[in-house]
Each structure stands twice: as structure tokens, then as C-alpha cells.
Write a protein that holds these residues in place. Structure first.
Motif, PDB file in Angstrom:
ATOM      1  N   CYS A 265       0.567  -1.162  -0.900  1.00 11.39           N
ATOM      2  CA  CYS A 265       0.112  -0.022  -0.201  1.00 11.39           C
ATOM      3  C   CYS A 265       0.544   1.197   0.064  1.00 11.39           C
ATOM      4  O   CYS A 265       1.112   1.650   1.019  1.00 11.39           O
ATOM      5  N   VAL A 266       1.605   1.773  -0.893  1.00  8.08           N
ATOM      6  CA  VAL A 266       1.947   2.867  -1.409  1.00  8.08           C
ATOM      7  C   VAL A 266       1.841   3.794  -2.568  1.00  8.08           C
ATOM      8  O   VAL A 266       0.880   3.710  -3.355  1.00  8.08           O
ATOM      9  N   LEU A 267       1.179   4.814  -1.824  1.00  9.36           N
ATOM     10  CA  LEU A 267       0.281   5.759  -3.044  1.00  9.36           C
ATOM     11  C   LEU A 267       1.198   6.535  -3.516  1.00  9.36           C
ATOM     12  O   LEU A 267       2.470   7.462  -3.225  1.00  9.36           O
ATOM     13  N   HIS A 268       0.930   6.398  -4.700  1.00  7.95           N
ATOM     14  CA  HIS A 268       1.885   7.397  -6.153  1.00  7.95           C
ATOM     15  C   HIS A 268       1.444   8.723  -5.328  1.00  7.95           C
ATOM     16  O   HIS A 268       0.672   9.242  -5.252  1.00  7.95           O
ATOM     17  N   PRO A 269       2.891   9.441  -5.538  1.00  5.43           N
ATOM     18  CA  PRO A 269       1.834  11.097  -5.232  1.00  5.43           C
ATOM     19  C   PRO A 269       1.496  11.454  -6.408  1.00  5.43           C
ATOM     20  O   PRO A 269       1.216  13.056  -6.474  1.00  5.43           O
ATOM     21  N   VAL A 270       1.835  11.665  -7.484  1.00  6.79           N
ATOM     22  CA  VAL A 270       1.897  12.223  -8.605  1.00  6.79           C
ATOM     23  C   VAL A 270       0.734  11.019  -9.081  1.00  6.79           C
ATOM     24  O   VAL A 270      -0.160  12.391  -9.630  1.00  6.79           O
TER      25      VAL A 270
ATOM     26  N   ARG B 111       7.046   5.039 -15.930  1.00  4.76           N
ATOM     27  CA  ARG B 111       7.747   6.596 -16.364  1.00  4.76           C
ATOM     28  C   ARG B 111       8.897   6.963 -15.661  1.00  4.76           C
ATOM     29  O   ARG B 111       8.477   7.043 -14.006  1.00  4.76           O
ATOM     30  N   ARG B 112       9.982   6.566 -15.708  1.00  6.42           N
ATOM     31  CA  ARG B 112      10.695   7.479 -14.939  1.00  6.42           C
ATOM     32  C   ARG B 112      10.734   8.895 -14.989  1.00  6.42           C
ATOM     33  O   ARG B 112      10.044   9.937 -15.179  1.00  6.42           O
ATOM     34  N   ARG B 113      10.504   9.595 -13.572  1.00  3.52           N
ATOM     35  CA  ARG B 113      10.114  10.762 -13.845  1.00  3.52           C
ATOM     36  C   ARG B 113      11.530  11.758 -13.508  1.00  3.52           C
ATOM     37  O   ARG B 113      11.137  13.063 -12.723  1.00  3.52           O
ATOM     38  N   GLY B 114      12.609  11.114 -13.482  1.00  2.00           N
ATOM     39  CA  GLY B 114      14.231  12.038 -12.192  1.00  2.00           C
ATOM     40  C   GLY B 114      14.861  11.450 -12.924  1.00  2.00           C
ATOM     41  O   GLY B 114      15.144   9.651 -13.740  1.00  2.00           O
ATOM     42  N   GLY B 115      15.742  11.402 -11.882  1.00  2.00           N
ATOM     43  CA  GLY B 115      16.376  10.341 -10.860  1.00  2.00           C
ATOM     44  C   GLY B 115      17.810  11.135 -11.545  1.00  2.00           C
ATOM     45  O   GLY B 115      18.207  12.121 -11.838  1.00  2.00           O
ATOM     46  N   ARG B 116      18.699  10.283 -12.066  1.00  2.00           N
ATOM     47  CA  ARG B 116      20.092  10.116 -12.591  1.00  2.00           C
ATOM     48  C   ARG B 116      20.214  11.211 -13.871  1.00  2.00           C
ATOM     49  O   ARG B 116      20.535  12.239 -14.435  1.00  2.00           O
ATOM     50  N   SER B 117      19.547  10.481 -14.653  1.00  2.09           N
ATOM     51  CA  SER B 117      19.192  11.147 -16.125  1.00  2.09           C
ATOM     52  C   SER B 117      19.315  12.228 -15.932  1.00  2.09           C
ATOM     53  O   SER B 117      19.081  13.193 -16.924  1.00  2.09           O
ATOM     54  N   ALA B 118      17.806  12.518 -15.401  1.00  3.82           N
ATOM     55  CA  ALA B 118      16.808  14.399 -15.147  1.00  3.82           C
ATOM     56  C   ALA B 118      18.623  15.172 -14.981  1.00  3.82           C
ATOM     57  O   ALA B 118      17.811  16.195 -15.597  1.00  3.82           O
ATOM     58  N   ARG B 119      18.906  15.088 -13.796  1.00  3.42           N
ATOM     59  CA  ARG B 119      20.022  15.742 -13.546  1.00  3.42           C
ATOM     60  C   ARG B 119      21.067  15.659 -14.462  1.00  3.42           C
ATOM     61  O   ARG B 119      21.735  17.158 -14.645  1.00  3.42           O
ATOM     62  N   LEU B 120      21.313  14.977 -14.510  1.00  5.68           N
ATOM     63  CA  LEU B 120      22.477  14.942 -15.846  1.00  5.68           C
ATOM     64  C   LEU B 120      22.164  15.693 -16.821  1.00  5.68           C
ATOM     65  O   LEU B 120      22.734  16.848 -18.242  1.00  5.68           O
ATOM     66  N   LYS B 121      21.432  16.348 -17.179  1.00  4.96           N
ATOM     67  CA  LYS B 121      20.490  16.845 -18.193  1.00  4.96           C
ATOM     68  C   LYS B 121      20.580  18.275 -18.491  1.00  4.96           C
ATOM     69  O   LYS B 121      20.495  19.380 -19.430  1.00  4.96           O
ATOM     70  N   ARG B 122      20.743  18.996 -16.628  1.00  7.70           N
ATOM     71  CA  ARG B 122      20.991  20.117 -16.635  1.00  7.70           C
ATOM     72  C   ARG B 122      21.962  20.926 -16.765  1.00  7.70           C
ATOM     73  O   ARG B 122      23.021  20.388 -16.906  1.00  7.70           O
TER      74      ARG B 122
END
Length: 76
Positions: free
Chosen positions: A19-24, A65-76
Motif C-alpha cells: 500500500c504505497v500511493l504514488h504522489p503524482v 515511467r521514470r520522472r527524474g533520477g540520475r538521467s534527469a540531473r545530467l540533462k541540466r
């Protein structure tokens, strides 16, 4: 001896006890039901439950679906 007293015609809950509710998405990561569906499950008609059960497999990709993580940080 017959076990007819224990037989039920209602649809079992899809709860996986994760029982874990996805925040989005606001969907349970275990069973893919919404908070409203979880709260109303015991009061739903068999038709309503069948409708929810039919919709659950289509919700799983929403949580994969991934919403971030390492690959999102590297794009900045």
C-alpha cells in the motif's frame, strides 16, 4: 460436508498488501486502484468492481515511467 457457506460471488479485492500511493498519479503502487476505489471497494456493486478490475492493467504503465533520477540531473 459442504463449504457452500464460505463461497462468495463477489469479486475479490486486488490488494497486494503493498500500500504505497504514488504522489503524482494518486494510484496505489500495489493494486493500481485510486484512493476513492480503495475506500469504496466494500460498498461497490459487482459490476463496479468488475469495471475497476478491467481498468487496472492499463494503469500499471503510469507508474513505470521514470520522472527524474540520475538521467534527469545530467540533462541540466
Amino acid at each position: 460436508m459442504s463449504n457452500d457457506i464460505w463461497k462468495r460471488d463477489e469479486i475479490d479485492s486486488p490488494c497486494k498488501q503493498i500500500c504505497v500511493l504514488h504522489p503524482v498519479e494518486r494510484i496505489c503502487a500495489g493494486c493500481y486502484r485510486t484512493v476513492d476505489e480503495i475506500a469504496r471497494w466494500s460498498r461497490m456493486t459487482p459490476t463496479e468492481r468488475a469495471s475497476v478490475m478491467a481498468a487496472l492493467p492499463g494503469r500499471a504503465p503510469q507508474l513505470n515511467r521514470r520522472r527524474g533520477g540520475r538521467s534527469a540531473r545530467l540533462k541540466r
